[in-house]
Design an enzyme around this catalytic site. Structure first.
Site, PDB file in Angstrom:
ATOM      1  N   LYS A   7       0.806  -1.231   0.000  1.00 25.62           N
ATOM      2  CA  LYS A   7       0.000   0.000   0.000  1.00 25.62           C
ATOM      3  C   LYS A   7       0.839   1.282   0.000  1.00 25.62           C
ATOM      4  CE  LYS A   7      -4.293  -1.676   2.082  1.00 25.62           C
ATOM      5  NZ  LYS A   7      -5.280  -1.491   3.154  1.00 25.62           N
ATOM      6  N   ASP A  29     -10.399   3.047   1.757  1.00 32.15           N
ATOM      7  CA  ASP A  29     -10.744   2.421   3.046  1.00 32.15           C
ATOM      8  C   ASP A  29     -11.555   3.367   3.938  1.00 32.15           C
ATOM      9  OD1 ASP A  29      -9.643  -0.062   2.598  1.00 32.15           O
ATOM     10  OD2 ASP A  29      -7.705   0.444   3.495  1.00 32.15           O
TER      11      ASP A  29
END
Ligand code: NDP
Length: 287
Positions: free
Chosen positions: A73, A109
């Protein structure tokens, strides 16, 4: 000329290591199939050293985009052409959009969490006092989006002191939200006046699904909304909150909505959220 049949498939997917237990394919493929799109979601094992080549492959194959999971990420960011402001502020990317060769990094997210909070739990975060347990990637995304949505204050509780302090300083310096940090040294009480309590740690994640964060559960009150990021129908943390008569919000909604945001960024279409939710809930319910 009649309608020419096309056998071409548009490709998206996820790069991760380990990746075998990532269930995202179930909901994304259900959405593509439901809308009869010739799209495929690929679950791809990419080792850390191979990430640059994997991003080059993404370009070469004209893939429409990719999700990133552990451990890519942060590492992926240097291989992209641009970041959205939220991804830049969060400091991590979980979704890449390939727009005619230009790769944009986004982080969905926190947006998934916010949509679940506002639409499923029907909570307007503006002016609320939040207690966030955890300071990892999920906690960071949630803290940034909550701060941008105008919460009044956030208290971060984390086991590792420097990670918690770093997140607190980041929120204080980059947003107008008041942030504080409390070291997590054994069972602690939830402060009076807390509106939203969130477990953003990995405590409760299978195979340790019977574990729960060590807090004083009797300090949870019915006026609180208690949320878990663990993508499951329920967790011991939420069960405890339920027994204190608090409102609860599971992490499945966050998972579905963060995927729905990615679906729309890739396809330009509204995501069939109910189809995605049913697909993933069935997957979690099956042994
Ligand atoms: P990270 O590894 O970045 O962070 C993990 C966090 O959990 C840290 O704050 C860590 O504390 C804490 N933690 C882990 N184990 C313990 C323990 N035994 N005691 C105290 N604290 C602990 O992970 P992520 O933030 O990426 O993921 C966290 C969770 O969020 C995962 O379960 C993941 O599945 C879930 N998630 C859910 C999503 C959804 O859509 N529902 C989306 C993204 C993530 P410390 O700093 O001390 O190590």
């Amino acid at each position: 000329m009649g309608n020419q049949k096309s056998y071409k498939e548009e490709l998206v997917g996820v790069f991760g290591h380990p990746v075998a237990e990532n269930p995202t394919v179930v909901m994304q493929q259900a959405a593509f199939n439901h809308l009869q799109l010739q799209w495929r979601y690929l679950t791809v094992e990419v080792f850390p050293d191979d990430l640059p080549d994997a991003v080059r492959a993404l370009r070469a194959l004209n893939m429409k985009g990719i999700n990133l999971t552990i451990p890519h990420k942060i590492a992926v960011m240097e291989h992209l052409d641009e970041l959205t402001p939220a991804a830049e502020l969060i400091g991590a990317v979980n979704t890449v959009i390939n727009s005619e060769g230009k790769l944009t990094g986004e982080n969905t997210d926190g947006k998934g969490f916010m949509r679940s909070l506002t639409q499923d739990a029907k909570i307007d975060p503006a002016g609320k006092h939040v207690l966030l347990i955890g300071a990892g990637g999920a906690a960071r995304a949630i803290a940034v989006e909550l701060a941008l949505a105008g919460i009044s204050s956030i208290t971060i509780l984390n086991r590792t002191k420097n990670k918690g302090e770093e997140l607190q300083q980041h929120i204080s310096s980059r947003t107008s939200c008041e942030a504080s940090f409390v070291p997590w040294e054994g069972p602690c009480s939830i402060p009076e006046g807390t509106d939203i309590l969130i477990n953003a740690t990995s405590i409760g994640l299978p195979p340790r699904e019977n574990e729960k964060p060590q807090i004083r559960y009797d300090s949870i009150t019915p006026s609180m909304t208690v949320c878990d990021v663990i993508p499951a129908l329920s967790t011991p943390f939420l069960e405890e909150a339920k027994s204190q008569k608090a409102s609860i919000l599971d992490g499945l909604g966050m998972l579905v909505y963060q995927g729905a945001v990615g679906f729309t960024l890739w396809t330009g279409l509204e995501a069939p959220v109910e189809v995605m939710h049913r697909a993933i809930a069935d997957e979690f319910a099956s042994p």
